[in-house]
Design an enzyme around this catalytic site. Structure first.
Site, PDB file in Angstrom:
ATOM      1  N   ARG A   1       3.890  42.012  21.991  1.00 42.29           N
ATOM      2  CA  ARG A   1       3.411  42.333  20.871  1.00 42.29           C
ATOM      3  C   ARG A   1       1.996  41.611  20.613  1.00 42.29           C
ATOM      4  NH1 ARG A   1       8.035  41.969  16.219  1.00 42.29           N
ATOM      5  NH2 ARG A   1       6.004  42.042  15.046  1.00 42.29           N
TER       6      ARG A   1
ATOM      7  N   ARG B   1       8.065  46.178   1.826  1.00 50.00           N
ATOM      8  CA  ARG B   1       7.132  45.133   2.133  1.00 50.00           C
ATOM      9  C   ARG B   1       5.840  45.290   1.179  1.00 50.00           C
ATOM     10  NH1 ARG B   1       7.836  44.258   8.076  1.00 50.00           N
ATOM     11  NH2 ARG B   1       6.769  42.386   8.529  1.00 50.00           N
TER      12      ARG B   1
ATOM     13  N   ARG C   1       7.366  33.963  20.742  1.00 50.03           N
ATOM     14  CA  ARG C   1       7.835  35.449  20.938  1.00 50.03           C
ATOM     15  C   ARG C   1       6.721  36.038  21.688  1.00 50.03           C
ATOM     16  NH1 ARG C   1       9.373  38.924  15.511  1.00 50.03           N
ATOM     17  NH2 ARG C   1       7.175  38.492  15.344  1.00 50.03           N
TER      18      ARG C   1
ATOM     19  N   ARG D   1      -1.485  38.198   9.295  1.00 49.89           N
ATOM     20  CA  ARG D   1      -0.106  38.709   8.684  1.00 49.89           C
ATOM     21  C   ARG D   1       0.505  37.797   7.693  1.00 49.89           C
ATOM     22  NH1 ARG D   1       2.947  39.111  14.332  1.00 49.89           N
ATOM     23  NH2 ARG D   1       4.577  40.002  12.868  1.00 49.89           N
TER      24      ARG D   1
HETATM   25  P1  B4P Z   1      12.184  37.688  14.315  1.00 50.03           P
HETATM   26  O1  B4P Z   1      13.416  37.776  13.988  1.00 50.03           O
HETATM   27  O2  B4P Z   1      11.796  38.528  15.425  1.00 50.03           O
HETATM   28  O3  B4P Z   1      11.279  38.113  13.095  1.00 50.03           O
HETATM   29  P2  B4P Z   1      10.969  38.940  11.909  1.00 50.03           P
HETATM   30  O4  B4P Z   1      11.122  38.432  10.799  1.00 50.03           O
HETATM   31  O5  B4P Z   1      11.869  40.308  12.351  1.00 50.03           O
HETATM   32  O6  B4P Z   1       9.498  39.494  12.341  1.00 50.03           O
HETATM   33  P3  B4P Z   1       8.300  40.319  11.719  1.00 50.03           P
HETATM   34  O7  B4P Z   1       8.366  40.366  10.414  1.00 50.03           O
HETATM   35  O8  B4P Z   1       7.417  39.868  12.575  1.00 50.03           O
HETATM   36  O9  B4P Z   1       8.547  41.676  12.435  1.00 50.03           O
HETATM   37  P4  B4P Z   1       8.423  43.227  11.718  1.00 50.03           P
HETATM   38  O10 B4P Z   1       8.782  44.069  12.990  1.00 50.03           O
HETATM   39  O11 B4P Z   1       9.043  43.458  10.435  1.00 50.03           O
HETATM   40  O12 B4P Z   1      11.920  36.060  14.635  1.00 50.03           O
HETATM   41  C1  B4P Z   1      10.708  35.558  15.295  1.00 50.03           C
HETATM   42  C2  B4P Z   1      10.774  34.911  16.446  1.00 50.03           C
HETATM   43  O13 B4P Z   1      11.402  33.407  15.843  1.00 50.03           O
HETATM   44  C3  B4P Z   1      11.488  35.114  17.472  1.00 50.03           C
HETATM   45  O14 B4P Z   1      11.001  34.905  18.536  1.00 50.03           O
HETATM   46  C4  B4P Z   1      12.903  34.741  17.379  1.00 50.03           C
HETATM   47  O15 B4P Z   1      13.725  34.366  18.604  1.00 50.03           O
HETATM   48  C5  B4P Z   1      12.571  33.313  16.506  1.00 50.03           C
HETATM   49  N1  B4P Z   1      13.646  32.594  15.773  1.00 50.03           N
HETATM   50  C6  B4P Z   1      14.377  33.519  14.758  1.00 50.03           C
HETATM   51  N2  B4P Z   1      15.493  32.533  14.171  1.00 50.03           N
HETATM   52  C7  B4P Z   1      14.824  31.406  14.702  1.00 50.03           C
HETATM   53  C8  B4P Z   1      15.481  29.950  14.314  1.00 50.03           C
HETATM   54  N3  B4P Z   1      16.332  29.959  13.282  1.00 50.03           N
HETATM   55  N4  B4P Z   1      14.822  29.046  14.777  1.00 50.03           N
HETATM   56  C9  B4P Z   1      13.970  29.102  15.897  1.00 50.03           C
HETATM   57  N5  B4P Z   1      13.249  30.333  16.255  1.00 50.03           N
HETATM   58  C10 B4P Z   1      13.813  31.230  15.715  1.00 50.03           C
HETATM   59  O16 B4P Z   1       6.915  43.764  11.492  1.00 50.03           O
HETATM   60  C11 B4P Z   1       5.880  44.006  12.500  1.00 50.03           C
HETATM   61  C12 B4P Z   1       4.717  44.824  11.777  1.00 50.03           C
HETATM   62  O17 B4P Z   1       5.149  46.060  11.587  1.00 50.03           O
HETATM   63  C13 B4P Z   1       4.135  44.487  10.562  1.00 50.03           C
HETATM   64  O18 B4P Z   1       3.149  43.279  10.506  1.00 50.03           O
HETATM   65  C14 B4P Z   1       3.545  45.759   9.988  1.00 50.03           C
HETATM   66  O19 B4P Z   1       2.183  46.046  10.685  1.00 50.03           O
HETATM   67  C15 B4P Z   1       4.618  46.703  10.414  1.00 50.03           C
HETATM   68  N6  B4P Z   1       5.504  47.155   9.404  1.00 50.03           N
HETATM   69  C16 B4P Z   1       6.713  46.873   9.537  1.00 50.03           C
HETATM   70  N7  B4P Z   1       7.702  47.192   8.454  1.00 50.03           N
HETATM   71  C17 B4P Z   1       6.614  47.508   7.478  1.00 50.03           C
HETATM   72  C18 B4P Z   1       6.422  48.087   6.335  1.00 50.03           C
HETATM   73  N8  B4P Z   1       7.564  48.365   5.642  1.00 50.03           N
HETATM   74  N9  B4P Z   1       5.396  48.594   5.609  1.00 50.03           N
HETATM   75  C19 B4P Z   1       4.094  48.551   6.191  1.00 50.03           C
HETATM   76  N10 B4P Z   1       4.175  47.975   7.451  1.00 50.03           N
HETATM   77  C20 B4P Z   1       5.225  47.836   8.230  1.00 50.03           C
END
Ligand code: B4P
Length: 193
Positions: A134, A89, A128, A146
């Protein structure tokens, strides 16, 4: 070994598509978000530190997530490949990942970059929030933060891998199956399936 980064803004569907990709290809899934939420659920000191940052929409420090990924790579020596979801990230995380992989005599095969407009991202996070519990999904100000953090700190990761021609942009709007099909086409063409 074929290693993949699933890249995109918060809420772009990285977690959703990762689940389907690991089922199809047997990749070892490494989601830093999931690992951090596990630490929070277990109330570890690391989890407590991460929670206060995540709830505000900020990133967890590089050295913490790099350490988590380094341990996970060590713990999984015999897998067909890693799927990195939500990592790297920052450019520092990307540089650390490249070094860790080169020590294992492997590299990133492709960075699949999900393209989703901001308003769609916000609406997905709002949806979500109804089921995820969350804190970082529930508040629109946090969601906007974010997205700002993503533009400032995370988008440069795409430039980092763009320089070595690894980035493939994939339309991330449409049905989950449609997007999955596009991702698998890109993977198959690079894996030589
Ligand atoms: P998700 O699939 O849940 O989205 P994501 O991209 O994985 O999410 P995010 O970036 O928030 O999470 P992360 O845990 O990495 O989809 C989102 C929603 O959309 C869901 O409800 C899904 O059902 C829906 N959806 C999916 N596809 C769809 C479609 N085609 N059409 C309609 N709806 C759809 O990060 C969370 C936090 O963790 C960060 O903010 C940070 O604080 C920390 N973090 C994680 N990794 C880090 C790192 N490497 N470095 C520093 N901090 C980190």
């Amino acid at each position: 070994m074929f290693n993949l980064i699933l890249f995109g803004p918060p809420g772009s569907g990285k977690g959703t598509q990762s689940e389907k990709l690991i089922e199809k290809y047997g990749f070892k899934h490494l989601s830093t978000g999931d690992i951090l939420r596990g630490e929070i659920a277990n109330r570890t000191p690391l989890g407590m530190e991460a929670k206060s940052l995540m709830d505000k929409g900020q990133l967890v420090p590089d050295e913490v997530v790099i350490g988590m990924i380094s341990s996970a790579l060590e713990a999984n020596p015999h897998v067909p490949g890693f799927l990195f979801d939500g990592f790297p990230r920052t450019t520092a995380q990307a540089e650390a990942l490249d070094k860790l992989l080169s020590l294992k005599k492997t590299e990133i095969g492709a960075v699949l970059f999900l393209q989703v407009p901001d308003e769609e991202l916000i609406s997905r996070m709002i949806n979500r929030a109804k089921t995820s519990g969350r804190a970082d999904d529930a508040d629109e100000q946090v969601q906007r933060r974010r997205l700002d953090v993503y533009l400032r700190d995370t988008l440069p990761v795409a430039e980092h891998y763009g320089k070595i021609d690894k980035v493939v942009e994939v339309e991330g709007v449409g049905s989950i199956d449609e997007i999955f099909r596009k991702l698998t086409q890109e993977i198959d063409s690079r894996k030589g399936v």
